[in-house]
Every structure is written in C-alpha cells, then in structure tokens.
Design an enzyme around this catalytic site. Structure first.
Site, PDB file in Angstrom:
ATOM      1  N   HIS A  82       0.839  -1.195   0.000  1.00 49.02           N
ATOM      2  CA  HIS A  82       0.000   0.000   0.000  1.00 49.02           C
ATOM      3  C   HIS A  82       0.876   1.247   0.000  1.00 49.02           C
ATOM      4  CE1 HIS A  82      -4.053   1.713   0.681  1.00 49.02           C
ATOM      5  NE2 HIS A  82      -3.364   2.748   1.138  1.00 49.02           N
ATOM      6  N   ASP A 161     -14.393   2.657   5.566  1.00 53.81           N
ATOM      7  CA  ASP A 161     -13.348   3.518   5.005  1.00 53.81           C
ATOM      8  C   ASP A 161     -13.866   4.275   3.792  1.00 53.81           C
ATOM      9  OD1 ASP A 161     -10.563   4.517   4.844  1.00 53.81           O
ATOM     10  OD2 ASP A 161     -10.615   3.490   2.927  1.00 53.81           O
ATOM     11  N   ARG A 168     -13.730  12.734   4.656  1.00 53.36           N
ATOM     12  CA  ARG A 168     -12.452  13.389   4.996  1.00 53.36           C
ATOM     13  C   ARG A 168     -11.946  14.225   3.832  1.00 53.36           C
ATOM     14  NH1 ARG A 168      -8.753   8.620   6.045  1.00 53.36           N
ATOM     15  NH2 ARG A 168      -7.134  10.201   6.195  1.00 53.36           N
ATOM     16  N   SER A 183      -7.284   4.042   8.183  1.00 51.99           N
ATOM     17  CA  SER A 183      -7.793   3.864   6.823  1.00 51.99           C
ATOM     18  C   SER A 183      -6.948   2.835   6.065  1.00 51.99           C
ATOM     19  CB  SER A 183      -7.760   5.221   6.102  1.00 51.99           C
ATOM     20  OG  SER A 183      -7.838   5.075   4.714  1.00 51.99           O
ATOM     21  N   LYS A 187      -7.913  -1.598   5.548  1.00 47.32           N
ATOM     22  CA  LYS A 187      -7.994  -2.232   4.222  1.00 47.32           C
ATOM     23  C   LYS A 187      -6.997  -3.383   4.116  1.00 47.32           C
ATOM     24  CE  LYS A 187      -7.700   1.866   2.390  1.00 47.32           C
ATOM     25  NZ  LYS A 187      -7.819   3.184   1.779  1.00 47.32           N
TER      26      LYS A 187
END
Ligand code: URA
Length: 434
Positions: A82, A161, A168, A183, A187
């Site tokens: 990520h 999320d 956000r 967040s 995931k």
C-alpha cells in the site's frame, strides 16, 4: 449513547472507549449518524489526535465493518502493498508482477485517484480492455492460477473507510495520522495477506509533509499490522518531486513497462528494488540483504517480471500488444514540448504543483464520480539537481483541450525553478521501519 457526547469528549481531548468507537463506526456505516456530526468528530480527531489504543480499535472496527477476504485457499505466502499516495506513483504496476514472478502470490486491491494523488486502478484502465472489477471468487481463482491480480476494491470490503474517506476528502481531515493509519491498515487487514509492505510518502506531493510525522505514522501502522499477526515493513520514500518522469495515467503505464524492461528512471528503480528487497527479507529472514538485492535486480532485468505483467494483462482481458507498441497509450491529441529559455540547473520541481497541472489537463478527479481523461499528462525530462542547457526540452504536455493545456502550463511554470545553484539529487528512500 449519543454522538454529541462523543464529539464533545474528543473535542475536549479525551480518549474514546471501544464502545464509543464501535458506536461511531456502526452508526455511520448504517446511516444513523449524519455527515455533519461525523465531520465534527473527524475534525476533533484531526486536532486532538488519538492514542494508540484508540487507533487500533478504530482500525479493527473499520476492518470488520464489511466482508473480510479469506485468502487461505491460495497456497504460499501472500503479499500486499500500500502506498499512502503520491504524484507519478506507478510503483504497484512494477512491484506486484516483480514479486509474483519470484513465486510469491500478490493479491492486490487498489484504489482510484482522489485529490491530487493518482490511483493504480485508473492507470490500469488505460490499457485497452483491462478489467479492474471482479467477484472475490474470481479474484482468488486468478491469484491461485497465475500468482497475481490487481483489482478495484469491492463495495463490501471496508465500507466504513469508503464512507469516512469520502467525507475526509471534503472536510480537510485527510492528513491526520490516526485517520490515515486506520484507513490504510483496515484495508490491509480486511484484504487478508500475510505480508504487508507499506510505502509511506513524505514531502510536498504527499499527505504527510515532514519526516518525523511520517516516521510516527509508519511506526503506528507497523505496530497495528504486527498486532494482527502480519509480517509488515514500512519504507519511507521522498515525494517532494514526482516519482519518475511520467505523471498521468497512460503515460505512467508506459513508464512502468519501461521499468519492467530494465530501463526505468533511477529513483523509481531504486524504490522498487528497496520495496522488493524488504518484502523478501520479511519472507526469507535468513538471506543476506545484498544477496536479496542482487536477486531482485536480476529479476527486473531478465524479463521475468515483465512476462508476469503480460500474463496479468492477458488474464484480465487487456491488450498485451501495448507492452511492445505504446501507441494506444499515447492517444492525446496535442503533444506540446517546452524548452528551457536559459541554461543552468533544475533547482526545484514541486510535486504538488505538478499534480495540480496534470489535474488541470483533466487527469484527476475532484469528486469520486468525476470522469477522468486517462490519456493526458506530463512527461518530465529532468529531475532536481540536473544540468539543463538553453533550448533543451524540460517537459512534454499531453492534452486534449487547448484551454486546459494553457491552464496546465501556467500552473507548471510555478512548479519548476531553473537557476544557477546545483542542488544534490534528492534521495528516494528515506528510512525503513520494521
Ligand atoms: N491512503 C489511504 O488509503 N488512506 C488515507 O487516509 C490516506 C492515504
């Protein structure tokens, strides 16, 4: 329990309990808590922060707010990656086939661009025919069969999320350490992989601008991952200037393919090699670091990672011919090259302003529903510290609209600075936290 009391508690700087965090996540996903109250709480978290227990609880509640993927039927050690988001960040397109080509399955669910940062799914969609959405069973079957799949996140994976991130994004609460950590990690936990590699971007083109905050974010995410029994490492990488030379979806796919052919830009190549080396170190802890690095570099130059990328394109319905013939990726109607008016050195290229310029061409979305133009973007010819001669090309714009091109050029002029000072090239890897 009342949302107003929870907002006030956080506004006053107190820690929220597990029950309170549960109430907020469940209530917001179900639609019982309205956006205005959730926005107020997010802003209170932005200013007051969250302690580590609260952050872990928020991550857990978000991760289990929807379906959690079970990858146990896929043999081997499953790898996921990520990035916290950057400009010109095509890393996944290279990293995933590289790792898969070494025998480690990569089951990757990626996002789309939002705000000034790009998204892997948009980039992949610039490959004609490439399918980015599939059912979980198909996704798992593909990873079992060819060792790799990159798809968009399914609707039922971490719905908390999706809703919270969208809010956000429009309430100025993206760049909060506990909110980013929960967040990202929710995931990663829900996606089910055994090994997680995080690319934490630092600088003007990233959500986190300073190294100390990036280190704090990385430590928190690594701590959360370990708490969930995952092998995890975070690489902190520089995002003050764009990564590589290409910014814009189809142009970035081209640059990724060039990198898989062993002809990538120095900074991108170095980042990939570091991410892959750290991943393999996590998997094979007995190897010496230099041996792994050499192995990774060999795999990038021997064509095996490229072959895996082609196999993924073919399996997901894409046109593999693009690997040898880039013309479908170069479909923008206008190509405009800009030349330097003076000789000297490139003193600055501001990644954030470059991103704004590319967005002005139509490559980015302001809102989730916006349509984007996959063919537009920018190709730089220089990086910070490079020498430049008078009349040498600095940049090519790829555009489909004259007015948008004009605006993009105006913004770009603010992004780049050419002068007499020779600056040292920026290091790409800033730290590794495990
Ligand atoms: N990337 C994410 O997935 N979440 C954030 O909050 C920021 C970057």
């Amino acid at each position: 329990m009342r949302m107003i009391d929870i907002i006030i508690k956080k506004r006053n700087g107190e820690a929220l309990s597990e029950e309170e965090i549960s109430f907020v996540v469940d209530g917001y996903v179900k639609g019982d808590i309205p956006d205005y109250q959730m926005s107020a709480l997010l802003m209170a978290i932005y200013f007051r922060g969250m302690n580590i227990e609260e952050t872990i609880t928020l991550t857990k509640k978000m991760a289990y707010s929807g379906k959690v993927l079970d990858l146990s039927s896929i043999p081997g050690i499953k790898v996921d990656k990520h990035s916290t988001g950057g400009v010109g960040d095509k890393t996944t397109l290279i990293f995933a086939p590289l790792i898969a080509s070494m025998g480690y399955p990569v089951a990757k669910m990626s996002g789309r661009s939002l705000g000034h940062t790009g998204g892997t799914i948009d980039k992949l969609e610039s490959i004609p025919g490439f399918k980015t959405s599939m059912k979980d069973e198909e996704f798992i079957k593909q990873v079992k069969e060819i060792g790799i799949a990159i798809v968009g996140q399914t609707e039922d994976l971490v719905p908390a999320d999706k809703k919270i991130y969208a809010l956000r994004d429009v309430t100025g609460t993206v760049d909060s350490i506990p909110l980013i950590a929960s967040s990202v990690m929710s995931k990663k936990i829900a996606s089910g992989s055994d090994v997680i590699i995080l690319d934490v971007k630092v600088g003007r083109g990233a959500f986190i601008k300073d190294i100390n905050s990036a280190k704090e974010l990385a430590r928190i995410m690594v701590g959360i991952g370990k708490g969930f029994g995952r092998k995890i490492v975070a690489v902190l990488s520089q995002m003050d200037q764009p990564l590589g030379f290409a910014i814009g979806n189809s142009l970035e796919v081209m640059e990724a393919i060039e990198t898989l052919k062993g002809r990538g830009p120095k900074d991108l190549n170095e980042l990939i090699v570091t991410l892959a080396t750290e991943t393999l170190r996590l998997i094979n802890i007995n190897y010496k670091n230099e041996d792994i690095r050499a192995k990774v570099m060999e795999q990038l130059s021997n064509g095996k990672a490229l072959a895996k990328f082609k196999e993924m394109i073919k399996t997901q319905g894409g046109d593999v011919k693009i690997v040898d013939d880039y013309s479908p990726l170069l479909s923008a109607k206008i190509q405009k090259e800009i030349y330097s008016l003076e000789g000297g050195y490139v003193e600055d290229i501001d990644a954030y302003k470059v991103a704004l310029s590319v967005m002005a061409l139509g490559a980015g979305r302001e809102k989730k529903e916006d349509k984007i133009d996959l063919s537009v973007g920018i190709r730089l010819y220089k990086k910070i510290g490079d020498k430049i001669e008078k009349n040498e090309p600095i940049v090519t714009f790829y555009a489909n609209d004259v007015e948008k091109l004009k605006r993009a050029q105006e913004i770009f002029r603010e992004a780049i600075k050419i002068g007499n000072k020779k600056k040292d090239p920026l290091p790409i890897v800033l730290d590794v936290i495990s």
